[in-house]
Write a protein that holds these residues in place. Structure first.
Motif, PDB file in Angstrom:
ATOM      1  N   VAL A  85       2.204  35.325  11.120  1.00  0.00           N
ATOM      2  CA  VAL A  85       2.053  34.918   9.526  1.00  0.00           C
ATOM      3  C   VAL A  85       0.547  34.303   9.473  1.00  0.00           C
ATOM      4  O   VAL A  85       0.074  33.879   9.968  1.00  0.00           O
ATOM      5  CB  VAL A  85       3.015  34.010   9.036  1.00  0.00           C
ATOM      6  N   SER A 128       7.164  36.603  15.013  1.00  0.00           N
ATOM      7  CA  SER A 128       5.993  37.505  14.096  1.00  0.00           C
ATOM      8  C   SER A 128       4.860  36.641  13.768  1.00  0.00           C
ATOM      9  O   SER A 128       4.957  35.594  14.031  1.00  0.00           O
ATOM     10  CB  SER A 128       6.770  37.886  12.883  1.00  0.00           C
ATOM     11  N   SER A 184       6.193  36.945   2.456  1.00  0.00           N
ATOM     12  CA  SER A 184       7.487  36.159   2.847  1.00  0.00           C
ATOM     13  C   SER A 184       7.496  34.883   2.031  1.00  0.00           C
ATOM     14  O   SER A 184       8.831  34.237   1.741  1.00  0.00           O
ATOM     15  CB  SER A 184       7.241  35.731   4.184  1.00  0.00           C
ATOM     16  N   GLU A 236       2.253  35.929   4.430  1.00  0.00           N
ATOM     17  CA  GLU A 236       2.615  37.381   4.691  1.00  0.00           C
ATOM     18  C   GLU A 236       3.057  37.468   6.172  1.00  0.00           C
ATOM     19  O   GLU A 236       2.102  36.832   6.937  1.00  0.00           O
ATOM     20  CB  GLU A 236       1.405  38.206   4.260  1.00  0.00           C
ATOM     21  N   VAL A 237       3.821  38.306   6.623  1.00  0.00           N
ATOM     22  CA  VAL A 237       4.172  38.720   7.963  1.00  0.00           C
ATOM     23  C   VAL A 237       3.184  39.771   8.376  1.00  0.00           C
ATOM     24  O   VAL A 237       3.262  40.831   7.598  1.00  0.00           O
ATOM     25  CB  VAL A 237       5.496  39.113   8.269  1.00  0.00           C
ATOM     26  N   GLU A 238       2.672  39.946   9.511  1.00  0.00           N
ATOM     27  CA  GLU A 238       1.619  40.884   9.903  1.00  0.00           C
ATOM     28  C   GLU A 238       2.302  42.107   9.793  1.00  0.00           C
ATOM     29  O   GLU A 238       3.571  42.278  10.509  1.00  0.00           O
ATOM     30  CB  GLU A 238       1.229  40.575  11.398  1.00  0.00           C
ATOM     31  N   GLY A 239       2.025  43.208   9.116  1.00  0.00           N
ATOM     32  CA  GLY A 239       2.649  44.359   9.058  1.00  0.00           C
ATOM     33  C   GLY A 239       3.864  44.743   8.098  1.00  0.00           C
ATOM     34  O   GLY A 239       4.227  45.592   8.078  1.00  0.00           O
ATOM     35  N   ALA A 240       4.308  43.555   7.664  1.00  0.00           N
ATOM     36  CA  ALA A 240       5.291  43.865   6.482  1.00  0.00           C
ATOM     37  C   ALA A 240       5.027  44.171   4.932  1.00  0.00           C
ATOM     38  O   ALA A 240       3.870  43.913   4.600  1.00  0.00           O
ATOM     39  CB  ALA A 240       5.944  42.206   6.434  1.00  0.00           C
ATOM     40  N   ALA A 241       5.968  44.709   4.557  1.00  0.00           N
ATOM     41  CA  ALA A 241       5.679  45.555   3.381  1.00  0.00           C
ATOM     42  C   ALA A 241       5.484  44.460   2.209  1.00  0.00           C
ATOM     43  O   ALA A 241       4.938  44.605   1.453  1.00  0.00           O
ATOM     44  CB  ALA A 241       6.437  46.710   2.823  1.00  0.00           C
ATOM     45  N   LYS A 242       6.483  43.201   2.356  1.00  0.00           N
ATOM     46  CA  LYS A 242       6.591  42.155   1.215  1.00  0.00           C
ATOM     47  C   LYS A 242       6.114  40.865   1.852  1.00  0.00           C
ATOM     48  O   LYS A 242       6.339  40.629   2.968  1.00  0.00           O
ATOM     49  CB  LYS A 242       8.074  42.144   0.863  1.00  0.00           C
ATOM     50  N   VAL A 273      11.052  36.098   7.733  1.00  0.00           N
ATOM     51  CA  VAL A 273       9.837  35.804   8.575  1.00  0.00           C
ATOM     52  C   VAL A 273      10.722  35.896  10.192  1.00  0.00           C
ATOM     53  O   VAL A 273      11.378  34.755  10.544  1.00  0.00           O
ATOM     54  CB  VAL A 273       9.230  34.645   8.705  1.00  0.00           C
ATOM     55  N   ALA A 319      10.794  37.907   1.586  1.00  0.00           N
ATOM     56  CA  ALA A 319      11.319  38.530   2.749  1.00  0.00           C
ATOM     57  C   ALA A 319      11.402  37.431   3.802  1.00  0.00           C
ATOM     58  O   ALA A 319      10.498  36.571   3.842  1.00  0.00           O
ATOM     59  CB  ALA A 319      10.206  39.639   2.982  1.00  0.00           C
TER      60      ALA A 319
END
Length: 151
Positions: free
Chosen positions: A107, A105, A140, A132-138, A101, A99
């Motif tokens: 991370v 955002s 990065s 991961e990106v804060e609040g992301a479903a998948k 970034v 995903a």
């Protein structure tokens, strides 16, 4: 976040150690532009915020390799080995960028030591790393980092 610190002598038994999460870092447009200059990758999805608004991601995104390179900074927040003469980033395996970034955002990285093996003069560890990106479903970036420690 608490850094895991172990001695060189205990490294052989570190497989399975969950290192937890690093602190969050915010991805800035200036950081993305600097990375673009360093790598000669000035694709508009990274460096032209106005044009990127109409692009596939709704705004500029960080380069995948920029996000990947942050794993070293995250890694040093999470783990250290005492009693070593040299620490080497030996390589990466299974690198994926599931995903984007978005610029602006936050991370962070989660890591766990998957394997430890003895190599000539030291130890090699394989670390499963997920950015991961804060609040992301998948996530990065998903990778397995290979690091060597020599006494």
């Amino acid at each position: 976040m608490a850094q895991t610190v172990i001695s060189y002598q205990d490294l052989a038994h570190a497989a399975g150690t969950d290192l937890g999460y690093s602190e969050y870092r915010t991805i800035t447009q200036e950081q993305v532009n600097t990375f673009a200059d360093a790598t000669d990758d000035h694709q508009w999805i990274h460096t032209d915020p106005e044009k990127a608004k109409a692009g596939p991601f709704g705004g500029p995104i960080a380069h995948g390799y920029l996000t990947l390179s942050l794993q070293i900074a995250f890694w040093t927040e999470l783990f250290d080995v005492t009693g070593v003469a040299t620490k080497v980033n030996y390589g990466l395996e299974k690198v994926r960028f599931p995903a984007p970034v978005p610029v602006g955002s936050r991370v962070r990285m989660k890591a766990a030591i998957a394997e430890v093996e003895e190599v000539k003069g030291g130890y090699q560890i394989a670390v499963d790393q997920v950015v991961e990106v804060e609040g992301a479903a998948k996530p990065s970036v998903v990778s397995r980092g290979i690091y060597r420690f020599y006494a």
